[in-house]
Design a protein around this motif. Structure first.
Motif, PDB file in Angstrom:
ATOM      1  N   ALA A  53       0.601  -1.252   0.141  1.00 51.42           N
ATOM      2  CA  ALA A  53      -0.370   0.153   0.185  1.00 51.42           C
ATOM      3  C   ALA A  53       1.000   1.098   0.214  1.00 51.42           C
ATOM      4  CB  ALA A  53      -1.082  -0.179   1.256  1.00 51.42           C
ATOM      5  N   MET A  54       0.781   2.164  -0.689  1.00 54.99           N
ATOM      6  CA  MET A  54       1.127   3.463  -0.748  1.00 54.99           C
ATOM      7  C   MET A  54       0.423   4.765  -1.296  1.00 54.99           C
ATOM      8  SD  MET A  54       3.666   1.881  -4.125  1.00 54.99           S
ATOM      9  CE  MET A  54       2.467   1.027  -4.676  1.00 54.99           C
ATOM     10  N   ALA A  55       1.056   5.576  -0.301  1.00 57.42           N
ATOM     11  CA  ALA A  55       0.530   6.891  -0.592  1.00 57.42           C
ATOM     12  C   ALA A  55       1.202   7.387  -1.126  1.00 57.42           C
ATOM     13  CB  ALA A  55      -0.120   7.933   0.814  1.00 57.42           C
ATOM     14  N   PHE A  56       0.552   8.659  -1.749  1.00 55.39           N
ATOM     15  CA  PHE A  56       1.925   9.770  -2.681  1.00 55.39           C
ATOM     16  C   PHE A  56       2.062  10.953  -2.239  1.00 55.39           C
ATOM     17  CE2 PHE A  56       1.358   5.705  -5.169  1.00 55.39           C
ATOM     18  CZ  PHE A  56       2.467   5.256  -5.272  1.00 55.39           C
ATOM     19  N   HIS A  57       3.064  11.332  -1.697  1.00 57.49           N
ATOM     20  CA  HIS A  57       2.873  13.069  -1.401  1.00 57.49           C
ATOM     21  C   HIS A  57       3.207  14.489  -2.189  1.00 57.49           C
ATOM     22  CE1 HIS A  57       1.320  11.053   2.577  1.00 57.49           C
ATOM     23  NE2 HIS A  57       2.266   9.979   2.375  1.00 57.49           N
ATOM     24  N   ALA A  58       4.212  13.669  -3.232  1.00 53.55           N
ATOM     25  CA  ALA A  58       5.296  14.459  -3.734  1.00 53.55           C
ATOM     26  C   ALA A  58       5.839  14.046  -4.924  1.00 53.55           C
ATOM     27  CB  ALA A  58       6.134  15.226  -2.838  1.00 53.55           C
ATOM     28  N   THR A  59       5.846  14.513  -5.966  1.00 54.17           N
ATOM     29  CA  THR A  59       6.752  14.625  -7.031  1.00 54.17           C
ATOM     30  C   THR A  59       8.457  13.862  -7.037  1.00 54.17           C
ATOM     31  OG1 THR A  59       5.257  15.409  -8.511  1.00 54.17           O
ATOM     32  CG2 THR A  59       6.839  15.014  -9.184  1.00 54.17           C
ATOM     33  N   ALA A  60       8.809  12.893  -6.956  1.00 55.20           N
ATOM     34  CA  ALA A  60       9.936  12.742  -7.125  1.00 55.20           C
ATOM     35  C   ALA A  60      10.420  12.964  -8.923  1.00 55.20           C
ATOM     36  CB  ALA A  60      10.112  11.300  -7.251  1.00 55.20           C
ATOM     37  N   GLU A  61      11.327  13.985  -8.893  1.00 54.17           N
ATOM     38  CA  GLU A  61      11.838  14.605 -10.518  1.00 54.17           C
ATOM     39  C   GLU A  61      13.506  14.177 -10.589  1.00 54.17           C
ATOM     40  OE1 GLU A  61      10.449  17.012 -11.983  1.00 54.17           O
ATOM     41  OE2 GLU A  61       9.733  17.794  -9.712  1.00 54.17           O
ATOM     42  N   ALA A  62      12.838  13.823 -11.916  1.00 55.06           N
ATOM     43  CA  ALA A  62      14.430  13.220 -12.690  1.00 55.06           C
ATOM     44  C   ALA A  62      15.961  13.716 -12.458  1.00 55.06           C
ATOM     45  CB  ALA A  62      14.268  13.066 -13.647  1.00 55.06           C
ATOM     46  N   GLY A  63      16.632  13.277 -12.235  1.00 52.85           N
ATOM     47  CA  GLY A  63      18.037  13.490 -11.781  1.00 52.85           C
ATOM     48  C   GLY A  63      18.300  13.881 -10.310  1.00 52.85           C
ATOM     49  N   GLU A  64      17.272  13.688  -9.392  1.00 56.21           N
ATOM     50  CA  GLU A  64      16.981  14.227  -7.855  1.00 56.21           C
ATOM     51  C   GLU A  64      17.441  12.292  -6.856  1.00 56.21           C
ATOM     52  OE1 GLU A  64      13.724  15.270  -4.578  1.00 56.21           O
ATOM     53  OE2 GLU A  64      13.198  14.666  -6.314  1.00 56.21           O
ATOM     54  N   THR A  65      18.267  12.808  -6.110  1.00 55.81           N
ATOM     55  CA  THR A  65      18.482  11.146  -5.782  1.00 55.81           C
ATOM     56  C   THR A  65      17.338  11.223  -4.514  1.00 55.81           C
ATOM     57  OG1 THR A  65      21.190  12.173  -5.389  1.00 55.81           O
ATOM     58  CG2 THR A  65      20.912  10.235  -4.135  1.00 55.81           C
ATOM     59  N   LEU A  66      17.053   9.814  -5.087  1.00 48.62           N
ATOM     60  CA  LEU A  66      15.735   9.477  -3.966  1.00 48.62           C
ATOM     61  C   LEU A  66      16.619   7.917  -3.022  1.00 48.62           C
ATOM     62  CD1 LEU A  66      13.426   8.640  -6.946  1.00 48.62           C
ATOM     63  CD2 LEU A  66      13.719  11.264  -5.100  1.00 48.62           C
ATOM     64  N   THR A  67      15.820   8.658  -1.918  1.00 46.25           N
ATOM     65  CA  THR A  67      16.678   7.440  -0.903  1.00 46.25           C
ATOM     66  C   THR A  67      14.817   6.909  -0.149  1.00 46.25           C
ATOM     67  OG1 THR A  67      17.845   8.659   0.063  1.00 46.25           O
ATOM     68  CG2 THR A  67      17.345   6.535   1.325  1.00 46.25           C
ATOM     69  N   ALA A  68      15.115   5.100  -0.224  1.00 49.66           N
ATOM     70  CA  ALA A  68      14.117   4.264  -0.248  1.00 49.66           C
ATOM     71  C   ALA A  68      14.533   3.623   0.695  1.00 49.66           C
ATOM     72  CB  ALA A  68      13.474   3.447  -1.590  1.00 49.66           C
ATOM     73  N   SER A  69      13.684   3.623   1.980  1.00 45.35           N
ATOM     74  CA  SER A  69      14.090   1.978   2.865  1.00 45.35           C
ATOM     75  C   SER A  69      12.169   1.473   3.098  1.00 45.35           C
ATOM     76  CB  SER A  69      14.036   3.149   4.441  1.00 45.35           C
ATOM     77  OG  SER A  69      13.242   3.645   4.620  1.00 45.35           O
ATOM     78  N   VAL A  70      12.925   0.681   4.241  1.00 44.14           N
ATOM     79  CA  VAL A  70      12.389  -1.000   4.411  1.00 44.14           C
ATOM     80  C   VAL A  70      12.576  -0.869   5.588  1.00 44.14           C
ATOM     81  CG1 VAL A  70      11.905  -2.010   1.669  1.00 44.14           C
ATOM     82  CG2 VAL A  70      12.821  -2.532   3.304  1.00 44.14           C
ATOM     83  N   THR A  71      11.267  -1.220   6.323  1.00 43.29           N
ATOM     84  CA  THR A  71      11.377  -1.574   8.367  1.00 43.29           C
ATOM     85  C   THR A  71      11.236  -2.604   8.641  1.00 43.29           C
ATOM     86  OG1 THR A  71      12.627   0.929   7.827  1.00 43.29           O
ATOM     87  CG2 THR A  71      12.296   0.054  10.497  1.00 43.29           C
ATOM     88  N   ILE A  72      11.158  -3.509   9.461  1.00 36.71           N
ATOM     89  CA  ILE A  72      10.001  -4.269   9.725  1.00 36.71           C
ATOM     90  C   ILE A  72       9.261  -3.827  10.897  1.00 36.71           C
ATOM     91  CG2 ILE A  72      10.330  -6.766  10.949  1.00 36.71           C
ATOM     92  CD1 ILE A  72      12.434  -7.469   9.594  1.00 36.71           C
ATOM     93  N   SER A  73       8.596  -4.259  10.769  1.00 33.34           N
ATOM     94  CA  SER A  73       7.337  -3.279  11.580  1.00 33.34           C
ATOM     95  C   SER A  73       6.272  -4.138  12.609  1.00 33.34           C
ATOM     96  CB  SER A  73       6.613  -2.112  11.248  1.00 33.34           C
ATOM     97  OG  SER A  73       5.457  -2.902  10.150  1.00 33.34           O
ATOM     98  N   ARG A  74       6.627  -5.429  11.429  1.00 32.22           N
ATOM     99  CA  ARG A  74       5.183  -6.433  12.110  1.00 32.22           C
ATOM    100  C   ARG A  74       5.689  -7.397  12.180  1.00 32.22           C
ATOM    101  NH1 ARG A  74      -0.876  -8.025  12.794  1.00 32.22           N
ATOM    102  NH2 ARG A  74      -1.810  -8.940  13.739  1.00 32.22           N
ATOM    103  N   LEU A  75       6.261  -9.140  12.833  1.00 29.81           N
ATOM    104  CA  LEU A  75       6.589 -10.518  12.656  1.00 29.81           C
ATOM    105  C   LEU A  75       5.556 -11.299  13.117  1.00 29.81           C
ATOM    106  CD1 LEU A  75      10.227 -10.554  13.038  1.00 29.81           C
ATOM    107  CD2 LEU A  75       9.064 -10.313  10.877  1.00 29.81           C
ATOM    108  N   ARG A  76       5.184 -12.322  12.187  1.00 33.29           N
ATOM    109  CA  ARG A  76       3.871 -12.702  12.109  1.00 33.29           C
ATOM    110  C   ARG A  76       4.493 -14.634  12.361  1.00 33.29           C
ATOM    111  NH1 ARG A  76      -1.622 -10.688  10.025  1.00 33.29           N
ATOM    112  NH2 ARG A  76       0.338 -10.064   9.145  1.00 33.29           N
ATOM    113  N   ARG A  77       5.221 -15.120  13.506  1.00 30.24           N
ATOM    114  CA  ARG A  77       5.776 -16.260  13.304  1.00 30.24           C
ATOM    115  C   ARG A  77       5.259 -17.189  12.603  1.00 30.24           C
ATOM    116  NH1 ARG A  77       8.156 -20.959  14.841  1.00 30.24           N
ATOM    117  NH2 ARG A  77      11.200 -21.190  14.297  1.00 30.24           N
ATOM    118  N   ASP A  78       4.206 -17.992  13.292  1.00 32.80           N
ATOM    119  CA  ASP A  78       2.805 -18.678  13.141  1.00 32.80           C
ATOM    120  C   ASP A  78       2.669 -18.926  11.452  1.00 32.80           C
ATOM    121  OD1 ASP A  78       1.600 -16.747  13.502  1.00 32.80           O
ATOM    122  OD2 ASP A  78      -0.375 -17.558  13.868  1.00 32.80           O
ATOM    123  N   LYS A  79       3.154 -17.765  10.919  1.00 27.86           N
ATOM    124  CA  LYS A  79       2.044 -17.632   9.613  1.00 27.86           C
ATOM    125  C   LYS A  79       3.483 -17.108   8.589  1.00 27.86           C
ATOM    126  CE  LYS A  79      -2.340 -16.668  10.397  1.00 27.86           C
ATOM    127  NZ  LYS A  79      -3.891 -15.552  10.841  1.00 27.86           N
TER     128      LYS A  79
END
Lengths: 124, 130
Positions: free
Chosen positions: A70-96
């Protein structure tokens, strides 16, 4: 089925990547989609592709089954701009063998471009 | 009662060349997308599309249908893999409209009826598109 790799995951673990999309990359995306219109900024699927890359290659890594994003877009990313993307674990469900991750992309000046959440299945 | 309508739909076929091009663009060179020999030994049996290549097809149809709109949000689920060479069906349905905000469902189905992409998005229309 082994959960050894799942058990190595911890809430709060994070992975990030930096990427610059050149205007040629945006044109290549339009060509690939057979779109004959000029595009303002970096198309959202290429932003989403940064999360997909991180999940599949870095955290959790190979063997990740990408179930939801799921994503919400807040501002336009420009060509030539350095973008930083990250993923951070927020919840783990071991049984599944499920992991939720916060996904964020920011621009060169730190402004929020996209935030959201991913759900992945990680079992072997 | 609100009835959903189908503003747009499109049939399309992705090729291994498309998977390779999206791998170069996204940096995602996972062998499940680009290596047919490796993929033959997996449970999928062949290479599968990047999920975000499917999202690219959705995004470009949105742009063709509402050229001056802004995508505010998108959710995506990938229940079944999409293979090269299959005719895939994309259907975009309107499920809500409030002011300039259009709520749509986006669905990609493969020939056996399995869903490859199920999603929902919010588009903010321009003044002229309302």
């Amino acid at each position: 089925m082994s959960l050894d790799r799942f058990d190595a995951l911890k809430e709060g673990l994070s992975a990030s990547t930096r990427r610059v999309f050149a205007s040629e990359d945006l044109q290549e995306w339009c060509d690939l989609c057979q779109l004959d219109q000029t595009w303002q900024g970096v198309p959202e699927p290429l932003i989403a592709g940064l999360f997909s890359y991180l999940l599949g290659e870095e955290l959790p890594g190979h063997g990740t089954n990408y179930l939801k994003q799921a994503m919400a877009f807040h501002a336009t990313a420009e060509a030539g701009e350095t973008l930083t993307a990250s993923v951070t674990i927020s919840r783990l469900r071991r049984d599944k063998a499920l992991a939720n991750l916060k996904t964020v992309c920011t621009g060169h000046d730190g402004r929020l471009i996209c935030d959201g959440e991913a759900l992945v299945l990680f079992q072997h | 009662m609100t009835e959903s309508s189908i503003p747009c739909e499109q049939a399309f076929i992705l090729s291994q060349e498309d998977f390779d091009r999206f791998a170069r663009l996204s940096g995602d060179h996972n062998p499940i997308h680009v290596d047919p020999e490796f993929s033959a030994r997996t449970s999928f049996g062949r290479t599968v599309s990047h999920g975000m290549l499917l999202f690219s097809v959705v995004r470009s149809l949105l742009a063709q249908s509402w050229p001056r709109s802004v995508l505010k949000s998108q959710s995506l689920m990938f229940p079944a893999p999409a293979y090269a060479g299959d005719t895939l069906e994309l259907v975009i349905e309107e499920t809500g409209r409030e002011g300039r905000t259009l709520t749509l469902t986006t669905t990609i189905t493969r020939p056996d009826g399995e869903t490859c992409l199920a999603g929902q998005c919010e588009l903010q229309l321009s003044e002229e598109e309302v």
